[in-house]
Design a protein around this motif. Sequence first.
Motif, PDB file in Angstrom:
ATOM      1  N   SER A   9      -1.649   2.716  -8.246  1.00  0.00           N
ATOM      2  CA  SER A   9      -2.717   3.218  -7.701  1.00  0.00           C
ATOM      3  C   SER A   9      -3.883   2.953  -8.568  1.00  0.00           C
ATOM      4  CB  SER A   9      -2.648   4.679  -7.022  1.00  0.00           C
ATOM      5  OG  SER A   9      -1.514   4.571  -5.964  1.00  0.00           O
TER       6      SER A   9
ATOM      7  N   LEU B 181      -7.879   1.242  -7.936  1.00  0.00           N
ATOM      8  CA  LEU B 181      -8.879   1.688  -8.075  1.00  0.00           C
ATOM      9  C   LEU B 181      -9.914   0.926  -9.187  1.00  0.00           C
ATOM     10  CD1 LEU B 181      -7.845   5.357  -8.241  1.00  0.00           C
ATOM     11  CD2 LEU B 181      -9.621   4.639  -6.692  1.00  0.00           C
TER      12      LEU B 181
ATOM     13  N   TYR C 273      -7.645  11.561 -11.421  1.00  0.00           N
ATOM     14  CA  TYR C 273      -6.271  10.876 -10.942  1.00  0.00           C
ATOM     15  C   TYR C 273      -5.735  10.446 -12.492  1.00  0.00           C
ATOM     16  CZ  TYR C 273      -3.292   8.491  -7.912  1.00  0.00           C
ATOM     17  OH  TYR C 273      -2.229   7.817  -6.907  1.00  0.00           O
TER      18      TYR C 273
HETATM   19  N1  PHE Z   1      -3.370   6.223  -2.048  1.00  0.00           N
HETATM   20  C1  PHE Z   1      -3.351   6.765  -3.612  1.00  0.00           C
HETATM   21  C2  PHE Z   1      -2.442   7.957  -3.413  1.00  0.00           C
HETATM   22  O1  PHE Z   1      -1.679   8.084  -2.485  1.00  0.00           O
HETATM   23  C3  PHE Z   1      -4.697   7.394  -4.258  1.00  0.00           C
HETATM   24  C4  PHE Z   1      -5.733   6.432  -3.790  1.00  0.00           C
HETATM   25  C5  PHE Z   1      -7.000   6.844  -2.962  1.00  0.00           C
HETATM   26  C6  PHE Z   1      -5.820   5.195  -4.484  1.00  0.00           C
HETATM   27  C7  PHE Z   1      -7.899   6.057  -2.948  1.00  0.00           C
HETATM   28  C8  PHE Z   1      -6.790   4.272  -4.302  1.00  0.00           C
HETATM   29  C9  PHE Z   1      -7.981   4.768  -3.465  1.00  0.00           C
HETATM   30  O2  PHE Z   1      -2.135   8.451  -4.597  1.00  0.00           O
END
Ligand code: PHE
Length: 450
Positions: A318, A322, A103
Amino acid sequence: MDKKEHFGSKFGAMAAIVGSAVGLGNIWRFPYMAGANGGGAFIVMYLGFVLMVGLPIVLSEFSIGRAGKGNASSSFSTLARGTKWYLIGILGVVTAFTIMTFYSIIAGWTAHFLKEAILNRFAHQSEAELTASFKSFVNSGWQPIIWACLTVALTATIVSRGVKKGVEKFNKILMPTLVAIILVMCINSMTLSGFGEGMDFLFNPDLSLLTWQSALDALGQVFFTLSVGMGVMITYGAYVRQEENMVKSKAIVVLIDTSIAIIAGIAIFPAVFTYNIPPTSGPDLVFLVLPNIFSQMPGGYFFAILFFVLLLIAAVTSTISLCEVITSYFTDKFRVSRRVAVWVAASVIMVLGSLSAISQMDGSHIRIAGLNQFDFFDTLSSNYMLIGGGLGIVIFAGWFFGRRNLYNIMTYNGRYNLGFIFPVLMFFIRFVAPLAIAVLFLSKLGIFKM
Ligand code: PHE
């Protein structure tokens, strides 16, 4: 173990949770997944899964945090002493690391593209030139690494300031900005000549395109986009005041997250059709196709900057969540300060993320199970870890923690009357969600084929 930290306000809590959910998943992943899976047909399934699986898991996960009042793992230990359920939380912490490693690379690309947009680098570039400069960026190796490390450092700086002064404060500013920007982009898209065609692609379901694989992709996307299955909702759930009407506020979170994904689709596809670019182009949609469109469209300079600011905000709010899952676990488990926990985690992420970035270079030999490290971690986390974690969470909530406890937590001991909604939710939590996940999970593992 009672958490000392809390969100300061209802709005702040909402901003933080929406900030986690709304991310690259909505604006980068959702449009290309929908594009690759036939548009409307995919969206119909996606919406079904959001309602029947996504919302029930968000509520289960949040309830665990609210009742257990700890981190992703200790909340389980508090609710189920002497059992192994806490392992679900540990899986969640590992998943947080895994997601962060790829990410943060995409977040870094976004930061780089924002710089390019500000410097007006997309103007008068042909498609081939844009592609070449994207490739040379990825293949330089060090550039994506530096940008990824910068976004991780930014995240760590915010998270190290604490829940109220860091996580909450930044989300309170950034999330309204994000909503404003995406609305501007969406309104602009309505003025384009390809608007009708884009809408048709998005909303006219061609049911012949519904395949087993696209159903699996839709469910995986629901997990990813709602940030469920790994403990964000547990961790944040412990920071929210108990008296809040959680079913209502989580339904709003899910509604906003889903709307933003759809609005992102409305902002992107009309442009794609207006400039005659195939909508099915996959993960590069945002980084190759959009700059190409911005270079041609009137006001493209302005919209390019706006778009990459939007994407960067989505990404960082986001990564904050995490990072908070890991930090909350580390501070409790190893009794270290928040700052130490955050920067140790950030350093590990930077190293693993760098390897991911290197593995994307042409000619890289880093391969795990036949995939480069980036794709491996992406697939591993979304398709296996989140889904596995989510299955554990609904089974724990529905069958172990149980109906009575869930009722007390969700209604704040009967204060909020949920009417028929509660039994329906229980049915989804106990039967529909586990079954759907089990089918998906087993078929992903290749245990059976449909
Ligand atoms: N939900 C976030 C997104 O759509 C990604 C994510 C997944 C963040 C899991 C935290 C935990 O980009």
